[in-house]
Design an enzyme around this catalytic site. Structure first.
Site, mmCIF file in Angstrom:
data_model
loop_
_atom_site.group_PDB
_atom_site.id
_atom_site.type_symbol
_atom_site.label_atom_id
_atom_site.label_comp_id
_atom_site.label_asym_id
_atom_site.label_seq_id
_atom_site.Cartn_x
_atom_site.Cartn_y
_atom_site.Cartn_z
ATOM 1 N N LYS A 79 47.507 34.077 35.463
ATOM 2 C CA LYS A 79 46.860 34.946 36.539
ATOM 3 C C LYS A 79 46.185 36.009 36.013
ATOM 4 C CE LYS A 79 48.668 37.384 40.605
ATOM 5 N NZ LYS A 79 49.751 37.571 41.363
ATOM 6 N N ASP A 199 58.367 39.191 49.913
ATOM 7 C CA ASP A 199 57.385 38.376 50.454
ATOM 8 C C ASP A 199 57.632 36.941 50.575
ATOM 9 O OD1 ASP A 199 55.094 37.938 51.641
ATOM 10 O OD2 ASP A 199 53.621 38.096 49.815
ATOM 11 N N ASP A 218 55.298 34.756 43.188
ATOM 12 C CA ASP A 218 54.724 35.987 43.480
ATOM 13 C C ASP A 218 55.475 37.049 43.787
ATOM 14 O OD1 ASP A 218 52.745 37.708 44.670
ATOM 15 O OD2 ASP A 218 52.323 36.419 46.434
HETATM 16 N N1 LIG Z 1 52.503 29.643 38.430
HETATM 17 C C1 LIG Z 1 51.780 29.000 39.192
HETATM 18 N N2 LIG Z 1 51.575 27.853 39.343
HETATM 19 C C2 LIG Z 1 50.769 27.120 40.118
HETATM 20 N N3 LIG Z 1 50.108 27.596 40.999
HETATM 21 C C3 LIG Z 1 50.415 29.018 41.034
HETATM 22 C C4 LIG Z 1 51.295 29.752 40.318
HETATM 23 N N4 LIG Z 1 50.951 30.714 40.562
HETATM 24 C C5 LIG Z 1 50.210 31.177 41.699
HETATM 25 N N5 LIG Z 1 49.554 29.989 41.978
HETATM 26 C C6 LIG Z 1 48.826 29.818 43.111
HETATM 27 O O1 LIG Z 1 47.755 30.787 43.025
HETATM 28 C C7 LIG Z 1 47.541 31.256 44.148
HETATM 29 C C8 LIG Z 1 47.285 32.716 44.030
HETATM 30 O O2 LIG Z 1 48.578 33.141 43.634
HETATM 31 P P1 LIG Z 1 48.972 34.700 43.705
HETATM 32 O O3 LIG Z 1 50.215 34.932 43.117
HETATM 33 O O4 LIG Z 1 47.842 35.513 42.655
HETATM 34 O O5 LIG Z 1 48.704 35.155 44.879
HETATM 35 P P2 LIG Z 1 48.680 36.456 45.691
HETATM 36 O O6 LIG Z 1 47.794 37.565 44.912
HETATM 37 O O7 LIG Z 1 50.079 37.081 45.700
HETATM 38 O O8 LIG Z 1 48.137 36.066 47.014
HETATM 39 P P3 LIG Z 1 48.692 36.610 48.340
HETATM 40 O O9 LIG Z 1 47.546 37.372 48.968
HETATM 41 O O10 LIG Z 1 49.312 35.135 49.005
HETATM 42 O O11 LIG Z 1 49.990 37.335 48.037
HETATM 43 C C9 LIG Z 1 48.519 30.721 45.117
HETATM 44 O O12 LIG Z 1 47.989 30.110 46.176
HETATM 45 C C10 LIG Z 1 49.469 29.901 44.446
HETATM 46 O O13 LIG Z 1 49.706 28.702 45.149
#
Ligand SMILES: Nc1ncnc2c1ncn2[C@@H]1O[C@H](COP(=O)(O)OP(=O)(O)OP(=O)(O)O)[C@@H](O)[C@H]1O
Length: 939
Positions: A79, A199, A218
């Site tokens: 990320k 969340d 998340d």
């Molecule tokens: N470790 C992981 N493995 C696979 N997919 C992931 C992983 N972490 C996040 N994702 C995917 O990436 C996307 C974005 O993740 P992220 O945690 O950045 O969301 P966020 O910024 O918290 O978004 P939100 O607005 O929903 O809180 C999510 O849809 C999730 O499915």
């Protein structure tokens, strides 16, 4: 001499890093064979996009393994979050307009809120190591880059999808139960660690590739409460009263963070326009306890109920409802003027109802108020009722959920499951762990400043030293960490100072005052912007209820008691994370700057050379070296200053690290390097084709990431990655739906040993199953063969007891700083194998322990502090926009590896410099990928 200068070696006591998160402060981004590389990670498809960042599938390349070896390429999720954000720019503009500034401007003013947010997320994730919590492996935090990267366990199954286009449930009741059970275990662990997720929702539950289990993801709005951790660490069942102010400092929690449809009534309490159900459906005695004091009782509806970890349980209830019925329990009235307000009103004041059938298998529910307890539908409704209690005090606890009839319903041996998953034992909370999650930051010293500070440093150090010893001698470790009561008091006093960031020290009292003033002034100015936001919001409305259901809202609240709409806009000044500025800071110095470790993959290690020393400077009480330090950095023409710096050979100072790394860095590195292998590799099996075998409705419910992955095919080796693999027990048993009968779900062991669960080893588990071993459930391995069961249990108990004993001994054993590893060895393929060669005697044992999570460590936001110092030391604001990932708008979905395009896009220049730091404006550098800069990195 150096050590004597700070003389706090007795504070270095964290015996090992519970989560083995490696922090790397160098990023090398380049193209290799047409594919972007970041250090030793090759980037592949974008699998997700969040509010502030993107998530990519990457492969960690471990050149030590031969081609074709499963461990050579390990999938991870990376990320990336940009440090900067528009609001940070607004701040800069404000400062440029002669906003009153102070050299002691609070830290948060100097950091973008996004950066603060991600640092908090990182600090929290660093604590977590559990089979049902997404693991963080590495942070790549190069201050010269404009993004921070989090390398995480890759959950190839994607988000839990729960409804089809027609808003019908797509999961069976059995699948739902297992998902909830996994989530309960993950949550239980988090709460035990003092973490409130805030969340919880289906989208934040991610499937493993084989869909045998889900993990909580998340932590962007999660909250860490030291008080709660202490409570959890207490005697069993102790301090369960959520009302106790000791338990939670809810100054952060009451902020409305999370996803609207999943918010608990106590969070959106202000949105009630009439006495809420919480006060109607609670006995009089209980309801009166929601309010404190007589006057409160006269207007009970105006009192906010306590905001506790129970908000996660509410959200879990909403999640359960969603999975079962394909819709959310509370919806906004479409006719209402303010959609968001209407939703909150519904959450607080309205009851929910249910359809006649639940799950994709359409089991009858027997209505909202069923009679009897026998049918599954009845049990589920009863559970929902307890989960969705508007009164937080009446809401069910996690322990009770685990014992609920429906949750245990399909388990052959529920008692064993309960026993195995029980978080037993007292958590050993090290009172000096404050610094432990501190991010590693490399400094670029300003020699003039450094030399000017030397004398004052020693003076202060002496004072501090003296003070510290006094504290220590009296056995008083200081109010903040030793006693939650005192901590709360400290916090309250901080609030009196009108700034949440004035948790300052005796040493920096005046600094704090001016920081306070600056903060207040800025906040006032910012109010103008906020009002404008509110106006815009009122005009524009709040969007469709669909978005309310799914999107996490901007997670920082607005204080005060304005109208409901005003609360939906977040004030930047209040957007800061918790501001405990206390703890120790470890500064690592190396004898030779050039000696900085760099492993064989070409990645720079965090730790400097073997001659490094670890020096921890700390305060033992509320005195905060970090606050003092950060406060000392000027927003104006003041250059960064830190008294720590002056203690050392300045040529050698490279970065800060938490003291835990100082004591165990080498073996931590080794195992951390291997950890991605343990995790994702086991679940890394590719399975687009497998996925295609899943039942129809599920297939339709593909997520963005799956779409992105469609063009991407894993071709890695390993049994699970073979597309033609037979339908294994695992797959049959997956929550995804095949073989969906009791005892037909294989799973992981997640033992709750004293202060630790054992990290599940999928491969080991698979082996057991291949050997004909029995199957577990819901993430917990439960033996069917009772004899073998007994034997193994006995062995395991014995091992566990031994382990527990060792941990107890080690947890409080004083520890001197160890030599530091030259090499963080993030690419090390061996798990805790001690491949570093220069480890402490202890570290073999550490390596063993590191496979488990140890006593939790407490750090709150120390990483933010460290980073800020690093920022200033960098001369701040001259961040380059170099970024191996290119920018947001690049098109990665097709995984085309178009590095040239990325380079171009990554180079969009912005003026990001921080004038207040007296730096020249600089355009961000255009990224240029030089294809052969590190040609050996791949092969
Ligand atoms: N470790 C992981 N493995 C696979 N997919 C992931 C992983 N972490 C996040 N994702 C995917 O990436 C996307 C974005 O993740 P992220 O945690 O950045 O969301 P966020 O910024 O918290 O978004 P939100 O607005 O929903 O809180 C999510 O849809 C999730 O499915």
């Amino acid at each position: 001499m150096i050590k004597n200068g700070v003389s706090v070696s007795h504070l270095i006591k964290a015996p090992f890093d519970p989560a083995d998160v490696v922090t790397t402060d160098r990023l090398n981004a380049y193209m290799d064979e047409g594919r972007p590389m970041l250090n030793n990670y090759t980037r592949h498809a974008k699998i997700g996009e969040g509010q502030h960042g993107e998530v990519y599938l990457c492969y960690q390349v471990n050149p030590r393994y031969p081609q074709g070896h499963p461990a050579r390429r390990v999938p991870v999720a990376m990320k990336s979050v940009k440090r900067d954000n528009p609001r940070a720019k607004q701040f800069r503009q404000l400062r440029q307009q002669r906003l009153p500034t102070s050299p002691h401007t609070p830290l948060v003013d100097r950091l973008s809120t996004i950066e603060a947010k991600i640092r908090k997320e990182i600090a929290i994730m660093k604590k977590c190591r559990h089979p049902h919590v997404v693991r963080l492996y590495e942070i790549i935090d190069d201050r010269s880059r404009d993004k921070i990267y989090m390398v995480m366990e890759y959950l190839a199954g994607g988000e839990v999808k729960w409804k089809n286009e027609n808003d019908e449930p797509i999961l069976s009741v059995g699948q739902t139960r297992r998902i909830i059970r996994d989530a309960v275990l993950g949550l239980e662990y988090l709460h035990h660690q003092g973490i409130i997720h805030r969340d919880i929702k289906p989208a934040n539950l991610l499937w493993t590739e084989d869909r045998r289990q889900v993990k909580i993801a998340d932590f962007g709005v999660s909250h860490f409460s030291y008080a709660q951790r202490l409570a959890a660490a207490g005697e069993d069942g102790a301090v369960e009263n959520p009302e106790d102010p000791i338990l939670l400092d809810d100054s952060d929690l009451t902020r409305r963070a999370g996803t609207p449809s999943f918010l608990a009534p106590e969070i959106v309490f202000e949105h009630t326009k009439e006495p809420s159900l919480s006060l109607r459906d609670v006995p009089a005695a209980a309801s009166s306890s929601l309010a404190h004091g007589a006057s409160s009782q006269s207007v009970p509806s105006m009192q906010r109920p306590p905001v506790t970890k129970s908000i996660d349980i509410w959200a879990l209830g909403v999640t359960l409802y969603c999975l079962l019925f394909g819709r959310t329990p509370f919806v906004a009235d479409p006719a209402a003027a303010g959609t968001e307000w209407s939703l909150y009103n519904s959450i607080c004041n309205q009851d929910w109802n249910i359809p006649e059938a639940m799950g994709s298998d359409r089991l009858p529910t027997e209505g909202r108020h069923p009679i009897g307890e026998t049918s599954e539908g009845t049990q589920v409704v009863r559970l929902l009722e307890l989960l969705l209690k508007k009164d937080v005090k009446a809401r069910i606890t996690l322990d009770q959920i685990k014992r609920h009839k429906w949750i245990l319903g399909d388990l052959a041996e529920p008692d064993k499951w309960l026993q195995l998953t029980m978080p037993r034992g007292k958590i050993n909370v090290s009172l000096d762990e404050t610094s432990d999650a501190m991010s590693s930051v490399h400094f670029r010293w300003n020699w003039g400043v450094v030399s000017r500070r030397i004398s004052s440093l020693f003076r202060r150090s002496r004072d501090h030293h003296h003070h510290h010893h006094h504290q220590h001698d009296t056995g008083d470790r200081g109010p903040v960490r030793s006693d939650p009561h005192v901590r709360i008091r400290r916090h309250q006093s901080a609030r009196v100072g009108s700034t949440p960031y004035s948790a300052s020290t005796s040493a920096s009292a005046s600094a704090s005052a001016s920081a306070s003033a600056a903060y207040t002034a800025k906040r006032d100015i910012n109010k103008g912007k906020r009002r404008a936001d509110v106006r815009a919001l009122k005009m524009g409305g709040l969007g469709a209820s669909k978005s309310l259901r799914s999107k996490s809202i901007e997670r920082w609240p607005v204080s005060g008691r304005g109208d409901p709409a005003s609360r939906s806009t977040s004030a930047i000044m209040e957007a800061a994370p918790d501001k405990k500025r206390r703890g120790s800071v470890t500064l690592l110095v190396g004898g030779d700057r050039n000696n900085r470790g760099r492993d064989r993959t070409g990645r720079f290690a965090t730790v400097s050379g073997p001659s490094s020393s670890a020096i921890t400077t700390t305060t033992s009480t509320t005195t905060t070296t970090t606050t003092t330090t950060t406060g000392g950095a000027g927003a104006g023409d003041h250059k960064p200053k830190t008294r720590f710096a002056n203690l050392f050979n300045f040529n050698s100072i490279t970065h800060w690290r938490p003291n835990k790394f100082a004591s165990s860095s080498s073996s931590a590195s080794a195992s951390a390097g291997a950890s991605p292998i343990d995790g994702p590799s086991s679940s890394s099996a590719s399975s687009d084709r497998d996925r295609d075998r899943t039942p129809g409705p599920v297939r339709r419910a593909s997520r963005r990431s799956e779409e992105a992955l469609r063009s991407h095919r894993h071709r890695g080796p390993g049994p699970a990655q073979c597309p033609n693999a037979p339908l294994t027990v695992d797959r049959r048993a997956s929550s995804w739906g095949q073989g969906d009968q009791p005892m037909e779900f294989a799973e992981a062991v997640s033992l709750a040993a004293s202060s630790s669960y054992e990290y599940h080893d999928h491969e080991r588990e698979r082996e057991r199953e291949r050997e004909g071993g029995p199957r577990g459930s819901g993430g917990i391995y439960v033996y069917a063969d009772r004899d073998r069961d007994r034997d193994r249990d006995r062995d395991r108990d014995r091992d566990r007891d031994r382990e527990r004993e060792r941990e107890r001994e080690r947890a409080f054993a004083p520890r001197t700083p160890s030599r530091l590893s030259t090499n963080v060895a993030t690419a090390s393929p061996t798990s805790g194998s001690g491949s570093q060669g220069d480890e402490d005697e202890d570290e073999d044992e550490d390596g063993e322990e590191r496979r488990r999570f140890g006593p939790p460590c407490f750090d709150e936001d120390s990483s933010t502090i460290a980073s800020a110092v690093g920022d200033w030391q960098n001369g701040s604001g001259s961040e380059e926009d170099e970024d191996g990932f290119g920018d947001e708008d690049e098109d990665e979905d097709e995984d085309d590896g178009d590095g040239a395009a990325e380079s171009a896009e990554g180079g969009v220049a912005e003026d990001d410099s921080d004038d207040d730091d007296g730096d020249e404006d600089q355009e961000e550098n255009v990224v240029t990928f030089s294809p052969r800069r590190h040609p050996r990195a791949i092969d």
